[in-house]
Write a protein that holds these residues in place. Structure first.
Motif, mmCIF file in Angstrom:
data_model
loop_
_atom_site.group_PDB
_atom_site.id
_atom_site.type_symbol
_atom_site.label_atom_id
_atom_site.label_comp_id
_atom_site.label_asym_id
_atom_site.label_seq_id
_atom_site.Cartn_x
_atom_site.Cartn_y
_atom_site.Cartn_z
ATOM 1 N N LEU A 173 12.086 26.014 87.071
ATOM 2 C CA LEU A 173 13.577 25.666 86.708
ATOM 3 C C LEU A 173 13.755 24.500 86.085
ATOM 4 O O LEU A 173 14.531 24.769 84.369
ATOM 5 N N VAL A 174 12.490 23.575 85.763
ATOM 6 C CA VAL A 174 12.206 22.914 83.971
ATOM 7 C C VAL A 174 12.144 24.047 83.467
ATOM 8 O O VAL A 174 12.117 23.595 81.916
ATOM 9 N N LEU A 175 11.080 24.948 83.459
ATOM 10 C CA LEU A 175 10.375 24.950 82.122
ATOM 11 C C LEU A 175 12.241 26.618 82.094
ATOM 12 O O LEU A 175 12.178 26.981 80.059
ATOM 13 N N CYS A 176 12.437 27.280 82.949
ATOM 14 C CA CYS A 176 13.140 27.962 82.691
ATOM 15 C C CYS A 176 14.618 27.063 81.950
ATOM 16 O O CYS A 176 14.590 27.861 80.495
ATOM 17 N N LYS A 177 14.874 26.271 82.081
ATOM 18 C CA LYS A 177 16.001 25.413 81.431
ATOM 19 C C LYS A 177 15.047 25.837 80.371
ATOM 20 O O LYS A 177 15.836 25.926 78.826
ATOM 21 N N ALA A 178 13.770 24.994 79.766
ATOM 22 C CA ALA A 178 13.480 24.681 78.778
ATOM 23 C C ALA A 178 12.798 26.373 77.417
ATOM 24 O O ALA A 178 13.541 26.398 76.265
ATOM 25 N N LEU A 179 12.983 27.260 77.949
ATOM 26 C CA LEU A 179 12.602 28.440 77.392
ATOM 27 C C LEU A 179 13.670 29.489 77.436
ATOM 28 O O LEU A 179 14.055 29.692 76.424
ATOM 29 N N PHE A 180 14.539 29.235 78.206
ATOM 30 C CA PHE A 180 15.717 29.806 78.350
ATOM 31 C C PHE A 180 18.105 29.376 77.576
ATOM 32 O O PHE A 180 18.006 30.229 78.040
ATOM 33 N N GLY A 181 16.857 28.278 78.247
ATOM 34 C CA GLY A 181 18.517 27.474 77.536
ATOM 35 C C GLY A 181 18.898 27.306 75.998
ATOM 36 O O GLY A 181 18.221 28.054 75.144
ATOM 37 N N GLU A 182 19.740 26.733 76.691
ATOM 38 C CA GLU A 182 20.185 26.890 74.639
ATOM 39 C C GLU A 182 19.676 25.685 73.863
ATOM 40 O O GLU A 182 19.414 26.496 72.597
ATOM 41 N N LYS A 183 19.115 24.634 74.383
ATOM 42 C CA LYS A 183 18.516 23.652 73.347
ATOM 43 C C LYS A 183 16.964 24.053 73.030
ATOM 44 O O LYS A 183 16.803 24.382 73.382
ATOM 45 N N LYS A 184 17.184 23.820 71.697
ATOM 46 C CA LYS A 184 15.970 24.237 71.632
ATOM 47 C C LYS A 184 14.521 23.341 71.841
ATOM 48 O O LYS A 184 14.368 22.449 71.361
ATOM 49 N N THR A 185 13.875 24.161 72.478
ATOM 50 C CA THR A 185 12.305 23.171 72.929
ATOM 51 C C THR A 185 10.858 23.573 72.383
ATOM 52 O O THR A 185 11.271 24.748 72.192
ATOM 53 N N ALA A 186 10.039 22.899 72.368
ATOM 54 C CA ALA A 186 8.794 22.945 71.832
ATOM 55 C C ALA A 186 8.149 24.294 72.350
ATOM 56 O O ALA A 186 7.622 25.009 71.749
ATOM 57 N N LEU A 187 8.320 24.644 73.774
ATOM 58 C CA LEU A 187 8.033 25.895 74.761
ATOM 59 C C LEU A 187 8.280 26.946 74.359
ATOM 60 O O LEU A 187 7.697 28.462 74.475
ATOM 61 N N GLN A 188 9.560 27.258 73.705
ATOM 62 C CA GLN A 188 10.199 29.215 73.614
ATOM 63 C C GLN A 188 8.912 28.955 72.448
ATOM 64 O O GLN A 188 8.518 28.919 71.078
ATOM 65 N N GLY A 189 8.832 30.629 72.579
ATOM 66 C CA GLY A 189 8.060 31.211 71.097
ATOM 67 C C GLY A 189 6.548 30.367 71.243
ATOM 68 O O GLY A 189 5.945 30.602 70.347
#
Lengths: 176, 99, 724
Positions: free
Chosen positions: C583-599
């Motif tokens: 859940l944490v990873l999903c929120k980070a990767l696919f959520g609306e807030k930009k996080t370091a995990l995306q990309g």
């Protein structure tokens, strides 16, 4: 076997002469280049035949032969010769070209066969030609009996044939 | 007398008649040859009659003479007719039956 | 108990048990009726299909009821068969052999087939080959039912092959698109590679035991003593077929591609029923495998089945993380769960594995049908989670809640059905001294929860994207509360009505009613064999079908472990951990807030390589297609082509040329010279003769006279010569 006593010399000589005449006459009929000569040779043959008939004691037939054949038929022939304007004297146009080449072999063959058969068949059969013991009247009576009783039907037929022939000939030869 | 004498005479005459029928061109002469043959037959008949007794041969010979007479009559009438129409009685020219 | 069935046993059985052979027969006949008359019927043949499945379901239910009735005191299989071939001593029959395992699977297949067919009436409405679809699905059911109650290997293989055929037909239902037909072919060929093992294995069993009858094989294998080398190779050969059919590593590659078929097909064939055929084979002939592969022999830590099953669990779960297509996630999940079933059989946990077949069918089928419902209603027929889904939970409540229930069951959340089946397997692995597989099972549980959370998040939570956005937009602006707006309604698109509950915006009732039924079963079916509460009804019904005694002695299947919450705690904790982490990873990767995990995978080369490795499915497809197939097929095809052109065509050409030359010769010498010569010659002769004889008819009397006398002379001569 012929014994000398059985040979009847006179009849044989008579036969021989008449036969010779007949054969020569016949040959003339078929080889002559004159139509009238041929006809007359035929008369000779028929006379010879009549003489032979006498030798054979068939007097009635001999007489009939002379009357009918020579008297009527040959006259008829001569009339025919005349009416068909046959050339009198030598006529070159009477024989088939090369007819003898065909006719001779056939005739000779036929002669050969017939002679062979006759000689083989009737080697020594004899006939009696002497006049002794010949009753001509009785023979004629017997002949007429035969004709009018045993052979009456052919006699009647023959009469019709003659009638038909007469009428036919007239019808055929009429001008119109 | 040997019967063969008469018979062979008959045979000879017959064959001469045959020769005549074959070799002759004139119709009348052919008819004459036929008469020869008929005469030879008569001789034959009468010779046999003499050999065997009886008179049947005589009767037959008489009938032959009669028939021969009739035949010659009709035959010559025909020859006359042909002559009238064709102006010839040469059997060479009368070969309508050819073929 | 495992000896050949007696007449008395058969007579004691009930009507449904004795007439169980009707169960595959009715759908089989229905197949022909659908193909023959389906197009003329008002509903395109689906009436026949559903009616036949209902009939099969009724008889299966009756049979199950009668079996359960008598299972307590009499657990002899009921056999009804007709002999159709006899070769020496070998009798081959066709008919039915019903025991606990067969009747349970029979009921399962009939039930799920019926639900899927009802679902299909709405899902494939207006399809270009509606009638054929129902025909193929009915034939598939007939095939699987034939296989399930087969009394001998011949009928088993018959049903197996019918299923393979229908899988091909159904995956390639929309064969006009190339990728669909290629997927169908890939499925068929991959499974075919495995099927060679089936034939070899059956032949080896025939050679070893001199019989093809399943009861006899099981009896003889159970009593087998001595060197089990032949039995081992037979088991290995048969297991190769299971690898192919049930999508185990390394022949699992066809299953994800099989998602090219319509969703009902995926839910019926490739999750609940067909793919468990391999597991069913192992379960059916368990004595062969148990004895042949030395399962449960003390000190044996590994055996082929468990190893393959274990590997499959892990690699499939890993691949499920990188899928964007919701059906592919579920496909890999299926492969992974099949790995669990195989591993269960491999560690001697026969009853848990079979129970897992039972429960897995319900929740996995439900998950697939939910995916179909989402595509049908919420995402404009798209299955791409990242592009066309998101935020659908409010407007598709029935779909959402049944999905949640089924996911919970899949993950093994306590008191859902998966907890009672999957965790039994993990528990048995530990109990039966298979420590490695115990660990593997636990890791698998963690990964399952993780990827399912990801899929759930992407589909139902978050911001709506693409098709989902359209759908929600249309709903908001009142463009109709059902599946399609007026603009993209097809001419014969009679819209189904959704259930009027929970807002009435979900899919039509033909879709949601099966979802509700299956969701309920995903919740409650586990209680048939709930170890925590000591309810072992299911076990009682099927344990007689193992073919081996249950006990602690060698050659026996171990007793199921006694449940304790302490034993179950590791897996429960891992499930919770998986959920939280994911859940944490999903929120980070696919959520609306930009996080370091995306990309991250694009920036980090190591992670990127790993990501690519997973996306390319471990390069297995490349290995199979480009290396193996091409290296074998190309030379063979070249050789065959050469043979065809030069040898076969050469022969044909030579024959043709020879024929022509013979004809010419015949013409020249025989026809022209001989025959024509003869004909012409006869003509010339006739003409010559005629010409020669013509002068005879000269018309000249003299000549005729000559001929006459000449002939007479010759005749006389002849007479003289003859008579002299």
């Amino acid at each position: 076997m012929l014994l000398a006593s059985e040979i009847e010399v006179a009849q044989n000589v008579g036969f021989g002469i008449i036969a010779t005449v007949m054969v020569l006459g016949a040959l003339n009929v078929v080889r002559s280049s004159n139509v009238v000569h041929a006809a007359l040779s035929l008369v000779a043959v028929m006379s010879g035949a009549a003489a032979q008939y006498l030798l054979l004691s068939a007097e009635f037939v001999a007489v009939t032969q002379v009357l009918v054949y020579i008297g009527a038929v040959m006259v008829l022939f001569l009339f025919g010769v005349m009416l068909t304007r046959a050339k009198l004297g030598k006529d070159v146009d009477l024989n088939n070209d090369k007819g003898w080449a065909l006719g001779a072999p056939v005739a000779l063959l036929l002669l050969g066969v017939m002679s062979y058969v006759l000689i083989k068949g009737f080697k020594d059969d004899k006939i009696v030609v002497s006049g002794k013991g010949n009753d001509s009247a009785a023979a004629n009576r017997a002949l007429s009996d035969s004709i009018f009783s045993s052979y009456a039907l052919p006699f009647w037929a023959l009469s019709f044939v003659l009638l038909a022939a007469v009428i036919g000939a007239i019808v055929l030869a009429r001008k119109d | 007398m040997l019967i063969n004498e008469f018979l062979i005479l008959g045979a000879v005459l017959f064959c001469i008649g045959v020769y005549g029928v074959i070799a002759r061109k004139n119709a009348v002469l052919v008819l004459m040859s036929i008469e020869l043959m008929l005469n030879s037959v008569n001789i034959n008949l009468l010779a046999f009659d003499r050999l065997n007794g009886g008179n049947d041969g005589n009767v037959f010979a008489l009938y032959i003479i009669a028939v021969a007479a009739a035949e010659v009559g009709v035959g010559l009438a025909m020859v006359l007719l042909i002559f009238r129409n064709r102006k010839t009685i040469s059997l060479d020219d009368l070969s309508e039956m050819k073929g | 108990m495992f000896a050949a069935e007696t007449e008395a046993a058969a007579q004691a059985a009930g009507w449904f048990l004795e007439h169980a052979w009707l169960v595959p027969l009715i759908p089989g006949v229905a197949f022909f009726l659908i193909i023959g008359f389906g197009k003329r019927m008002p509903r395109g043949g689906s009436e026949i299909g559903i009616a036949s499945m209902v009939a099969a379901l009724v008889i299966s239910a009756g049979a199950a009821y009668q079996w359960i009735d008598q299972a307590a005191h009499e657990s002899v299989a009921v056999v009804k068969e007709w002999e159709w071939l006899k070769i020496g001593d070998l009798r081959i029959t066709i008919g039915s052999r019903i025991d606990g395992l067969a009747v349970i699977i029979l009921l399962l297949v009939a039930f799920i087939s019926t639900l899927v067919q009802v679902y299909s009436t709405e899902y494939v409405r207006g399809d270009r080959r509606y009638t054929h679809f129902f025909g193929s699905i009915t034939l598939f059911s007939a095939g699987m039912l034939t296989m399930v109650l087969a009394p001998n290997m011949v009928q088993f293989i018959l049903g197996w092959e019918i299923m393979g055929l229908c899988s091909f037909l159904l995956i390639g239902h929309w064969w006009e698109e190339r990728e669909n037909s290629e997927a169908a072919l890939k499925a068929f060929w991959t499974v075919r590679v495995g099927d060679m093992g089936l034939l070899v294995g059956t032949a080896m069993l025939l050679f070893t035991f001199k019989t093809l009858d399943i009861s006899e094989i099981n009896a003889k294998a159970a009593e087998f003593a001595g060197d089990n080398k032949t039995l081992m190779w037979a088991a290995v050969a048969l297991f190769i077929a299971c690898i192919g059919k049930s999508g185990q590593f390394p022949l699992h590659t066809w299953l994800p591609d099989a998602m090219a078929g319509p969703t009902p097909v995926s839910s019926l064939l490739h999750s609940s029923t067909m793919v468990v055929a391999g597991v069913f084979l192992v379960a059916r002939l368990y004595p062969v495998f148990h004895t042949g592969l030395d399962i449960n022999v003390a000190g044996n830590q590994f055996n082929l089945i468990a190893v393959i099953g274990g590997i499959t669990i892990l690699i499939a779960a890993a691949l499920a993380f990188v899928q964007n297509d919701i059906k592919k996630v579920l496909a890999y999940s299926t492969v992974s769960q099949l790995g669990y079933m195989m591993m269960g059989l491999g560690v001697g946990a026969w009853v848990p594995a079979v129970f897992h077949i039972f429960t897995h069918a319900f929740f996995k089928c439900c998950l697939f049908l939910c995916a179909g419902s989402v595509a049908h209603t919420g995402s404009h027929h798209s299955f791409d989670m990242k592009q066309d889904m998101g935020g659908l939970r409010k407007k598709m409540p029935i779909t959402f809640w049944t999905w949640i229930v089924s996911t919970a069951a899949l993950c093994g959340v306590p008191f859902f059905s998966g907890f009672f089946s999957k965790d039994e397997i993990i528990d048995s692995a530990k109990h039966n001294d298979y420590k490695v597989f115990f660990v593997v099972g636990l890791i698998g549980a963690f990964m399952t929860t993780a990827y399912m959370t990801r899929a759930t998040y992407l589909t139902f939570f978050g911001k709506p994207r693409g098709g989902a956005a359209h759908f929600l937009h249309d709903l908001e602006h009142g463009h109709g509360g059902s599946a399609h707006s007026a603009a993209d309604a097809s001419p014969d698109h009679r819209k189904g009505k959704p259930l009027p509950i929970l807002g009435g915006t979900d899919s039509p009732w033909q879709i949601t009613v099966p979802l509700i039924i299956l969701g309920t079963l995903a919740l409650v079916s586990g209680y048939l064999n709930a170890a925590p509460f000591k309810w072992h009804k299911f076990e009682g019904w099927v344990v007689s079908s193992i073919g081996l005694h249950v006990g602690e002695e060698p050659g026996m299947v171990p007793e199921p472990p006694v449940f304790s919450w302490a034993n179950a705690l590791p897996s429960i904790l891992l499930v919770a951990a998986g959920f939280a982490v994911s859940l944490v990873l999903c929120k980070a990767l696919f959520g609306e807030k930009k996080t370091a995990l995306q990309g991250l995978t694009t920036r980090n080369p190591l992670l990127g390589a790993g990501h690519r490795f997973l996306v390319n499915k471990y390069y297995l497809d490349a290995l199979y297609e480009k290396v193996i197939v091409r290296s074998i097929a190309h030379p063979i095809s070249k050789a065959v082509y050469w043979t065809n052109q030069n040898i076969l065509d050469g022969i044909v050409d030579a024959v043709g040329k020879g024929g022509k030359r013979t004809g010419d010769l015949v013409y020249k010498y025989v026809d022209q010279a001989l025959v024509d010569g003869a004909v012409n010659g006869s003509g010339a002769t006739a003409r010559g003769a005629g010409g020669a004889l013509q002068p005879v008819q000269s018309g000249k009397v003299n000549l005729y006279g000559a001929l006459l006398f000449g002939a007479a002379a010759v005749g006389a001569l002849v007479l003289v010569l003859v008579n002299s």
